[in-house]
Write an enzyme that holds these catalytic residues in place. Sequence first.
Site, PDB file in Angstrom:
ATOM      1  N   TYR A 198      -6.826  14.175 -10.954  1.00 23.98           N
ATOM      2  CA  TYR A 198      -5.793  13.306 -11.531  1.00 23.98           C
ATOM      3  C   TYR A 198      -4.684  14.134 -12.191  1.00 23.98           C
ATOM      4  O   TYR A 198      -3.487  13.916 -11.944  1.00 23.98           O
ATOM      5  CB  TYR A 198      -6.455  12.393 -12.556  1.00 23.98           C
ATOM      6  CG  TYR A 198      -5.535  11.475 -13.324  1.00 23.98           C
ATOM      7  CD1 TYR A 198      -4.873  10.436 -12.680  1.00 23.98           C
ATOM      8  CD2 TYR A 198      -5.355  11.638 -14.697  1.00 23.98           C
ATOM      9  CE1 TYR A 198      -4.047   9.583 -13.405  1.00 23.98           C
ATOM     10  CE2 TYR A 198      -4.535  10.782 -15.418  1.00 23.98           C
ATOM     11  CZ  TYR A 198      -3.885   9.762 -14.765  1.00 23.98           C
ATOM     12  OH  TYR A 198      -3.068   8.914 -15.475  1.00 23.98           O
ATOM     13  N   ASP A 234       0.872  -1.168   0.000  1.00 21.55           N
ATOM     14  CA  ASP A 234       0.000   0.000   0.000  1.00 21.55           C
ATOM     15  C   ASP A 234       0.914   1.225   0.000  1.00 21.55           C
ATOM     16  O   ASP A 234       1.586   1.502   0.998  1.00 21.55           O
ATOM     17  CB  ASP A 234      -0.881  -0.041   1.266  1.00 21.55           C
ATOM     18  CG  ASP A 234      -1.726   1.203   1.411  1.00 21.55           C
ATOM     19  OD1 ASP A 234      -1.626   2.111   0.556  1.00 21.55           O
ATOM     20  OD2 ASP A 234      -2.490   1.278   2.405  1.00 21.55           O
TER      21      ASP A 234
HETATM   22  N1  SER Z   1      -5.629   7.326 -19.764  1.00 20.31           N
HETATM   23  C1  SER Z   1      -5.694   8.308 -18.727  1.00 20.31           C
HETATM   24  C2  SER Z   1      -7.085   8.606 -18.344  1.00 20.31           C
HETATM   25  O1  SER Z   1      -7.922   8.641 -19.211  1.00 20.31           O
HETATM   26  C3  SER Z   1      -5.004   9.577 -19.139  1.00 20.31           C
HETATM   27  O2  SER Z   1      -3.665   9.471 -18.791  1.00 20.31           O
HETATM   28  O3  SER Z   1      -7.341   8.829 -17.209  1.00 20.31           O
END
Ligand code: SER
Length: 317
Positions: A143, A53
């Site tokens: 992200y 983890d």
């Molecule tokens: N493939 C990834 C996504 O769509 C982008 O880096 O989150």
Amino acid sequence: MDNILVTGTAGQIGSELVPALRDNYDGDTVIAGWNKTPLSEDILETGPNVVLDVTDFNALEKIVRDFKVGTIFHMSSILSATAETIRTIAHDVNINGTFNILECAYLNGLEKVILPSSIAAFGDKTPRTRTPNDTIQNPDTVYGISKVFGELMGNYYHSKLGLDVRGIRLPGIISWKTEPTAGTTDYAVAMFYEAIRKNSYECYLAPDTALPMMYMPDAINALIKLYQADSQVLIHHSDFNIHAMTFTPDDLAREIMKINPRFEISYKIDPVRQSMADSWPISLDDSKAREEWGWEPEYTIQDLAEDMYLNLTKKLS
Ligand code: SER
């Protein structure tokens, strides 16, 4: 050479990276780190594995010491679409986890860390066509922000602390071995599954949404090639653009129709994933990766479609 630890081995890229590393090096020296999703038989049988983890620094450090790790490929990450819905977990894994990897690598004198970034590290102020390697980065997704954090911290550990951290900005990755479902570019993989299962697919991105994409063998090749590059020749470190192809859902559907003429596509837009896709590059200038470590993709959209269809048909039958 010290051992290699791969985090996120059960994921789309990790599940293909570990076998490729074990083919290139002695299988016993490549440790498959995984957390909640179990590993496939081939990975369990071809070398060591460990439950890991990345948000737990002490557990990570114990593994690094016990397994005499010299390099970490840090592949675990919560991808773009899922990260928007579970921000706290995404922050923990993508930001705290990445920090733990870097700090642990530095404190324990590791040789290298390979830290993948993404096209999501760019935003709507970034030039979208032939996006330069060094340019404005203003992502507005959990992200994407976490990927910029990884790039900046990777470069910081390199320049301030002398840790060899390397990273590429991956586009949408197309593959048949492990199905990805948490990203925005994953429609492209889902389209193949549905074409084979039901001859139709309802796409959540608009037909003309052009995004950078890559077939898995090129992505694996890029990761290993960057890992093997001579450190003396690298000018960039954690933030290399790489590019293979650009296509839209409509382009991919046409390729699939050449193989399966009964295939039909329809569209039902998901505004969250559409707005992410609309803020990402269409194509990238990857000249720095080409010049500094010899990056060169092999697969075109036609190669990819034929190989995907064939292998996925075998897998699903
Ligand atoms: N493939 C990834 C996504 O769509 C982008 O880096 O989150």
